[in-house]
Design an enzyme around this catalytic site. Structure first.
Site, PDB file in Angstrom:
ATOM      1  N   ASP A 158       0.843  -1.199   0.000  1.00 51.23           N
ATOM      2  CA  ASP A 158       0.000   0.000   0.000  1.00 51.23           C
ATOM      3  C   ASP A 158       0.885   1.258   0.000  1.00 51.23           C
ATOM      4  O   ASP A 158       2.119   1.156   0.067  1.00 51.23           O
ATOM      5  CB  ASP A 158      -0.911  -0.059   1.236  1.00 51.23           C
ATOM      6  CG  ASP A 158      -2.240   0.623   0.997  1.00 51.23           C
ATOM      7  OD1 ASP A 158      -2.338   1.410   0.041  1.00 51.23           O
ATOM      8  OD2 ASP A 158      -3.189   0.379   1.778  1.00 51.23           O
ATOM      9  N   ASP A 219     -11.014   2.552  -2.887  1.00 53.20           N
ATOM     10  CA  ASP A 219     -11.404   1.304  -2.225  1.00 53.20           C
ATOM     11  C   ASP A 219     -12.869   0.955  -2.484  1.00 53.20           C
ATOM     12  O   ASP A 219     -13.747   1.823  -2.400  1.00 53.20           O
ATOM     13  CB  ASP A 219     -11.258   1.440  -0.705  1.00 53.20           C
ATOM     14  CG  ASP A 219      -9.811   1.553  -0.272  1.00 53.20           C
ATOM     15  OD1 ASP A 219      -8.908   1.538  -1.137  1.00 53.20           O
ATOM     16  OD2 ASP A 219      -9.595   1.655   0.948  1.00 53.20           O
TER      17      ASP A 219
HETATM   18  C1  GLA Z   1      -6.066   1.251   1.853  1.00 56.65           C
HETATM   19  C2  GLA Z   1      -6.226   0.173   0.798  1.00 56.65           C
HETATM   20  C3  GLA Z   1      -7.265  -0.855   1.254  1.00 56.65           C
HETATM   21  C4  GLA Z   1      -6.815  -1.456   2.573  1.00 56.65           C
HETATM   22  C5  GLA Z   1      -6.621  -0.346   3.597  1.00 56.65           C
HETATM   23  C6  GLA Z   1      -5.996  -0.870   4.874  1.00 56.65           C
HETATM   24  O1  GLA Z   1      -7.222   2.020   1.986  1.00 56.65           O
HETATM   25  O2  GLA Z   1      -6.603   0.710  -0.440  1.00 56.65           O
HETATM   26  O3  GLA Z   1      -7.404  -1.867   0.285  1.00 56.65           O
HETATM   27  O4  GLA Z   1      -5.640  -2.183   2.388  1.00 56.65           O
HETATM   28  O5  GLA Z   1      -5.750   0.669   3.100  1.00 56.65           O
HETATM   29  O6  GLA Z   1      -5.771   0.123   5.815  1.00 56.65           O
END
Ligand code: GLA
Length: 433
Positions: A158, A219
């Site tokens: 990430d 997300d």
């Molecule tokens: C980001 C990512 C998600 C998840 C969260 C975890 O938002 O895009 O897919 O991994 O972090 O904190």
């Protein structure tokens, strides 16, 4: 560091890293904790759902015992919130000792013993998105080595708490570090999300060289609005995104949320169909211990999975958007076959849609269609045959289309003719699939 120096450095790094370890020739399939279980670390009051080793063991058991593994769902992926707030005395990341008392290596063994693979999460930056320890430029090597030593098979990297320059350096360096461990690991990069997802800020050919897949956009949440927003963004930008995909390099519109709380059966079929068209990772985030049969049938639909996993690995495209909110999506497949998805974005009643393959730019020829979710077939189609479909509101009709070579065994161009009986796909579907 000036922009030129960064670019030169990047060119140098990219010359030395090709993430070509032969993994993910088709999009990855499996299960990931995030969308359904988030950062629930309250194991006292919510022991069934908190992020701890038992959750991942439970999901591994379900993948094996409930028929998922044999369909290809093989990765069990830990997301954020697995870590201890402190690195160990050697500077290595370590799991929370209360929630992962056996450690990650032991969990990896459990998962490998069942023929599955383990994925883990880290973050290029000072902290993960939920505030756990991040991987900064100086800890990339040690973190890659730690993951390899545990037997990790997949890294989701990430990008919270880092700036674009750190990302530009860190994502290629992690690719190189993973390669240097000698352990084949799939590498999922969230880099594009943090720089807007589109060229010129995102260099998709570089990404394809260093990562196996990448998150491009926001997300997913447990709602049809979220699924629609993602599909819309990917389709509006398909000229940039679609050519970036291919075997070993995939766009990732995020997890499958089928089986949770936000989608109707029709909307769940729509997500499955569109993720198959988009050659998207089929990574579920749901509770496999409590899944109703309609969700199970959709996620285990062998033809939808086979379309997603087609060996040519060509991502599909939105072909057209009608004024009445019917949309048509298309993906070319091996054996001269193709998939079509007719999506209704209406909210009233089932819509009749009249069209022909010629209107969808198909060449002259004879075709057979297999309706992926009902199991019925339509024979005797040629390009100009008019047909009518009934598409439920926020639902789809999905077709697998084979070329039917009735005048011989070959297509007009000399390629093998394909009739439905020659397609390497198990039929018929289970009732309700
Ligand atoms: C980001 C990512 C998600 C998840 C969260 C975890 O938002 O895009 O897919 O991994 O972090 O904190």
């Amino acid at each position: 560091m000036g922009p030129l120096a960064v670019t030169q450095l990047l060119a140098l790094i990219s010359l030395t890293v090709a993430m070509d370890n032969g993994l993910l020739k088709t999009p990855p399939m499996g299960w990931m904790a995030w969308e359904r279980f988030r950062c629930d670390i309250d194991c006292k009051d919510d022991p069934e759902n908190c992020i701890r080793e038992d959750l991942f063991r439970d999901m591994a058991d379900r993948l094996v015992e409930d028929g998922w593994k044999e369909l290809g769902y093989e990765y069990v992926i830990i997301d954020d919130c697995w870590m201890s707030m402190l690195r160990d005395e050697h500077g290595r990341l370590q799991p929370d000792p209360f929630r992962f008392p056996g450690g990650i290596a032991k969990l990896a063994r459990y998962i490998h013993d069942r023929g599955l693979k383990l994925g883990i999460y880290a973050d290029m930056g000072t902290h993960t998105c939920m505030g756990f320890p991040g991987t900064t430029l100086d800890t990339i090597n040690i973190d890659a080595q730690t993951f390899a030593s545990w037997g990790v098979d997949y890294l989701k990297f990430d990008g919270c708490s880092s700036n674009p320059i750190e990302q530009m350096l860190g994502y290629p360096l992690m690719s190189k570090a993973l390669n240097a461990t000698g352990r084949p690991m799939a590498y999922s990069c969230s880099w594009p999300v943090y720089v807007g997802g589109l060229p010129p800020k995102v260099n998709y050919s570089l990404l394809g060289d260093i990562c196996h897949l990448w998150r491009n956009y926001v997300d997913i949440q447990d709602s049809w609005d979220s699924v629609q927003g993602i599909v819309e963004w990917f389709s509006n930008n398909q000229d940039d995104l679609q050519p970036a995909a291919g075997p070993g390099r995939w766009n990732d519109p995020d997890m499958l949320i089928i089986g949770n709380f936000g989608l109707s059966v029709d909307q769940a079929r729509a997500q499955m169909a569109l993720w198959a068209i988009m050659a998207a990772p089929l990574i579920m985030s749901n509770d496999l211990r409590n899944l109703d049969n309609s969700a199970r049938f959709i996620l285990q639909n062998k033809v939808a999975v086979a379309i997603n996993q087609d060996s040519m690995g060509i991502q599909g495209r939105r072909l057209l958007q009608e004024k009445n909110h019917i949309e048509v999506y298309w993906r070319p497949l091996s054996h001269s076959a193709s998939a079509l998805v007719f999506l209704s974005r209406r909210t009233d009643m089932p819509s009749l849609y009249h069209t022909s393959l010629a209107k969808l730019k198909y060449d002259t020829g004879n075709y057979e269609a297999y309706d992926v979710f009902t199991g019925s077939t339509v024979t005797g189609l040629n390009a100009t045959t008019q047909f009518t479909l009934s598409i439920n509101p926020s639902g789809v009709v999905m077709w697998y289309l084979g070329i039917y070579a009735d005048m011989g065994t070959h297509t007009c161009m000399g390629f093998p003719g394909t009739t439905l009986d020659k397609i390497d796909m198990p039929r018929p579907l289970p009732a309700g699939g």
